[in-house]
Design a protein around this motif. Structure first.
Motif, PDB file in Angstrom:
ATOM      1  N   ALA A 133       0.828  -1.199   0.000  1.00  0.00           N
ATOM      2  CA  ALA A 133       0.000   0.000   0.000  1.00  0.00           C
ATOM      3  C   ALA A 133       0.866   1.254   0.000  1.00  0.00           C
ATOM      4  N   SER A 134       0.518   2.187  -0.886  1.00  0.00           N
ATOM      5  CA  SER A 134       1.187   3.481  -0.906  1.00  0.00           C
ATOM      6  C   SER A 134       0.666   4.376   0.203  1.00  0.00           C
ATOM      7  N   TYR A 135      -0.643   4.316   0.442  1.00  0.00           N
ATOM      8  CA  TYR A 135      -1.238   5.110   1.507  1.00  0.00           C
ATOM      9  C   TYR A 135      -2.623   4.596   1.840  1.00  0.00           C
ATOM     10  N   VAL A 136      -3.190   5.109   2.943  1.00  0.00           N
ATOM     11  CA  VAL A 136      -4.582   4.858   3.328  1.00  0.00           C
ATOM     12  C   VAL A 136      -5.259   6.207   3.543  1.00  0.00           C
ATOM     13  N   ALA A 137      -6.550   6.309   3.187  1.00  0.00           N
ATOM     14  CA  ALA A 137      -7.247   7.594   3.245  1.00  0.00           C
ATOM     15  C   ALA A 137      -8.751   7.373   3.312  1.00  0.00           C
ATOM     16  N   ASP A 138      -9.502   8.481   3.377  1.00  0.00           N
ATOM     17  CA  ASP A 138     -10.976   8.480   3.332  1.00  0.00           C
ATOM     18  C   ASP A 138     -11.607   7.545   4.359  1.00  0.00           C
ATOM     19  N   PRO A 139     -11.312   7.687   5.649  1.00  0.00           N
ATOM     20  CA  PRO A 139     -11.858   6.748   6.634  1.00  0.00           C
ATOM     21  C   PRO A 139     -13.304   7.063   7.021  1.00  0.00           C
ATOM     22  N   PHE A 140     -14.086   6.004   7.201  1.00  0.00           N
ATOM     23  CA  PHE A 140     -15.436   6.091   7.759  1.00  0.00           C
ATOM     24  C   PHE A 140     -15.525   5.128   8.935  1.00  0.00           C
ATOM     25  N   ILE A 141     -16.214   5.541   9.998  1.00  0.00           N
ATOM     26  CA  ILE A 141     -16.282   4.741  11.213  1.00  0.00           C
ATOM     27  C   ILE A 141     -17.739   4.457  11.577  1.00  0.00           C
ATOM     28  N   VAL A 142     -18.017   3.194  11.955  1.00  0.00           N
ATOM     29  CA  VAL A 142     -19.342   2.788  12.435  1.00  0.00           C
ATOM     30  C   VAL A 142     -19.147   1.866  13.627  1.00  0.00           C
ATOM     31  N   GLU A 143     -20.228   1.643  14.346  1.00  0.00           N
ATOM     32  CA  GLU A 143     -20.191   0.783  15.533  1.00  0.00           C
ATOM     33  C   GLU A 143     -21.250  -0.302  15.391  1.00  0.00           C
ATOM     34  N   GLU A 144     -20.862  -1.543  15.657  1.00  0.00           N
ATOM     35  CA  GLU A 144     -21.788  -2.665  15.553  1.00  0.00           C
ATOM     36  C   GLU A 144     -21.423  -3.697  16.604  1.00  0.00           C
ATOM     37  N   LYS A 145     -22.372  -4.009  17.477  1.00  0.00           N
ATOM     38  CA  LYS A 145     -22.190  -5.022  18.518  1.00  0.00           C
ATOM     39  C   LYS A 145     -20.929  -4.765  19.343  1.00  0.00           C
ATOM     40  N   ASP A 146     -20.790  -3.511  19.802  1.00  0.00           N
ATOM     41  CA  ASP A 146     -19.702  -3.095  20.690  1.00  0.00           C
ATOM     42  C   ASP A 146     -18.322  -3.161  20.037  1.00  0.00           C
ATOM     43  N   ILE A 147     -18.287  -3.247  18.726  1.00  0.00           N
ATOM     44  CA  ILE A 147     -17.023  -3.206  17.992  1.00  0.00           C
ATOM     45  C   ILE A 147     -17.052  -2.004  17.055  1.00  0.00           C
ATOM     46  N   TYR A 148     -15.965  -1.264  17.029  1.00  0.00           N
ATOM     47  CA  TYR A 148     -15.824  -0.169  16.074  1.00  0.00           C
ATOM     48  C   TYR A 148     -15.229  -0.715  14.781  1.00  0.00           C
ATOM     49  N   HIS A 149     -15.782  -0.267  13.670  1.00  0.00           N
ATOM     50  CA  HIS A 149     -15.307  -0.687  12.356  1.00  0.00           C
ATOM     51  C   HIS A 149     -14.915   0.535  11.544  1.00  0.00           C
ATOM     52  N   MET A 150     -13.741   0.474  10.951  1.00  0.00           N
ATOM     53  CA  MET A 150     -13.296   1.548  10.078  1.00  0.00           C
ATOM     54  C   MET A 150     -13.108   1.001   8.658  1.00  0.00           C
ATOM     55  N   PHE A 151     -13.667   1.714   7.703  1.00  0.00           N
ATOM     56  CA  PHE A 151     -13.502   1.396   6.289  1.00  0.00           C
ATOM     57  C   PHE A 151     -12.764   2.552   5.631  1.00  0.00           C
ATOM     58  N   PHE A 152     -11.868   2.250   4.712  1.00  0.00           N
ATOM     59  CA  PHE A 152     -11.006   3.296   4.164  1.00  0.00           C
ATOM     60  C   PHE A 152     -10.422   2.842   2.827  1.00  0.00           C
ATOM     61  N   GLU A 153      -9.933   3.814   2.092  1.00  0.00           N
ATOM     62  CA  GLU A 153      -9.267   3.519   0.822  1.00  0.00           C
ATOM     63  C   GLU A 153      -7.840   3.069   1.081  1.00  0.00           C
ATOM     64  N   ILE A 154      -7.429   2.016   0.372  1.00  0.00           N
ATOM     65  CA  ILE A 154      -6.029   1.599   0.313  1.00  0.00           C
ATOM     66  C   ILE A 154      -5.567   1.806  -1.128  1.00  0.00           C
ATOM     67  N   TYR A 155      -4.558   2.628  -1.316  1.00  0.00           N
ATOM     68  CA  TYR A 155      -4.062   2.882  -2.673  1.00  0.00           C
ATOM     69  C   TYR A 155      -2.751   2.130  -2.873  1.00  0.00           C
ATOM     70  N   ASP A 156      -2.681   1.348  -3.949  1.00  0.00           N
ATOM     71  CA  ASP A 156      -1.508   0.510  -4.186  1.00  0.00           C
ATOM     72  C   ASP A 156      -0.541   1.098  -5.206  1.00  0.00           C
ATOM     73  N   GLY A 157      -0.778   2.337  -5.605  1.00  0.00           N
ATOM     74  CA  GLY A 157       0.049   2.974  -6.619  1.00  0.00           C
ATOM     75  C   GLY A 157      -0.621   3.040  -7.974  1.00  0.00           C
ATOM     76  N   LYS A 158      -1.651   2.191  -8.175  1.00  0.00           N
ATOM     77  CA  LYS A 158      -2.408   2.174  -9.429  1.00  0.00           C
ATOM     78  C   LYS A 158      -3.908   2.265  -9.195  1.00  0.00           C
ATOM     79  N   LEU A 159      -4.403   1.494  -8.227  1.00  0.00           N
ATOM     80  CA  LEU A 159      -5.831   1.432  -7.958  1.00  0.00           C
ATOM     81  C   LEU A 159      -6.109   1.593  -6.462  1.00  0.00           C
ATOM     82  N   GLY A 160      -7.324   2.007  -6.155  1.00  0.00           N
ATOM     83  CA  GLY A 160      -7.775   2.041  -4.781  1.00  0.00           C
ATOM     84  C   GLY A 160      -8.577   0.797  -4.458  1.00  0.00           C
ATOM     85  N   HIS A 161      -8.466   0.334  -3.240  1.00  0.00           N
ATOM     86  CA  HIS A 161      -9.205  -0.811  -2.729  1.00  0.00           C
ATOM     87  C   HIS A 161      -9.785  -0.403  -1.376  1.00  0.00           C
TER      88      HIS A 161
END
Length: 287
Positions: A34-62
């Motif tokens: 991964a070149s970087y991570v960005a654009d984080p979103f946070i939610v909570e479900e069943k007492d666990i915090y979940h973060m979703f974010f972009e992973i950029y590999d130099g060509k595409l985001g995942h």
């Protein structure tokens, strides 16, 4: 509904006490380079915090995923949305009628807008419906207001930020708002989850007009929104901005998502920052 603080006139967000930012970087990603991570979103479900974010590999985001017990210390999990062809970013995750959805953007070459539904939260996602079949929709930002759903998004072709509306988040009949473009210019675009209050909607809008992409983020408060009208005010001070030093966020801060939870002494805000133009990492801030 919990009474939310008025952020429009609040001081800027600051690092969460006792947190050593950044909490997630490209080096934490274990299942790809991964070149970087960005654009984080946070939610909570069943007492666990979940973060979703972009992973950029130099060509595409995942789209990557991390978990936390307290919202402050994070453990990287895995990539949860990728196909090896599409650029995915800005994973706006939200819950509606007990179903988890994700509305990511597909980058500058993406056409239309697809809504994803969780098959097995948080790791498995599938296309639920194609909301819009044409146009370029970067940083798609949905919210519900007075019986209508709205999606704010940036168009890389025209450098405009526009709003579309429909009767349901799962509708395929999205109408461009007559006040489009809401914002004009490549330096003004959505930058996080809106805060919907009783009488207004606070939009996080990244602003790079000082010369750096995503240098700071302001609140744009919509005070009148119908299918015919849209008027807003802009906060005098940015809610987050580049640190202007040698720290992890010295170049830009262009995204914020705030989770108001009873489990922490202060609200948790996931933010991103960069040391150079595209060297983003993720930190934890608060009011």
């Amino acid at each position: 509904m919990k009474k939310l603080p008025d952020l429009f006139n609040a001081v800027s967000l600051k690092s969460y006490p006792s947190v050593n930012n950044p909490v997630l970087t490209g080096s934490h990603v274990t299942d790809m380079v991964a070149s970087y991570v960005a654009d984080p979103f946070i939610v909570e479900e069943k007492d666990i915090y979940h973060m979703f974010f972009e992973i950029y590999d130099g060509k595409l985001g995942h789209i990557g995923h991390a978990t936390s017990r307290d919202g402050l210390n994070w453990l990287y999990n895995k990539v949860v949305l990728t196909d090896g062809i599409t650029h995915f970013a800005y994973p706006f995750v939200f819950k509606f009628k007990d179903m988890w959805y994700m509305l990511p953007d597909k980058g500058e070459n993406g056409v239309g807008l697809k809504l994803y539904r969780s098959v097995n939260f948080p790791e498995s996602w599938t296309v639920d419906i194609e909301l819009i079949t044409n146009g370029n929709h970067i940083d798609p930002t949905p919210f519900e207001w007075n019986g209508k759903w709205y999606i704010l998004s940036f168009d890389l072709v025209t450098n405009n930020t526009n709003i579309h509306y429909a009767d349901s988040i799962t509708s395929t009949l999205w109408t461009p708002h007559p006040k489009n473009p809401l914002l004009n210019g490549s330096y003004l675009r959505p930058g996080g989850r809106p805060i919907v209050n009783k009488h207004s909607i606070d939009l996080f809008i990244q602003d790079g007009r000082g010369g750096s992409y995503g240098e700071k983020t302001f609140i744009y408060r919509i005070i009148d929104l119908t299918t015919e009208n849209c008027t807003f005010e802009v906060s005098e001070k940015p809610i987050i901005e580049a640190a202007k030093n040698d720290d992890w966020n010295s170049k830009s801060m262009h995204h914020v998502d705030i989770l108001f939870s009873n489990c922490n002494a202060f609200p948790i805000a996931v933010v991103d920052g960069a040391t150079n133009l595209y060297e983003f990492s993720i930190g934890i801030y608060t009011l």
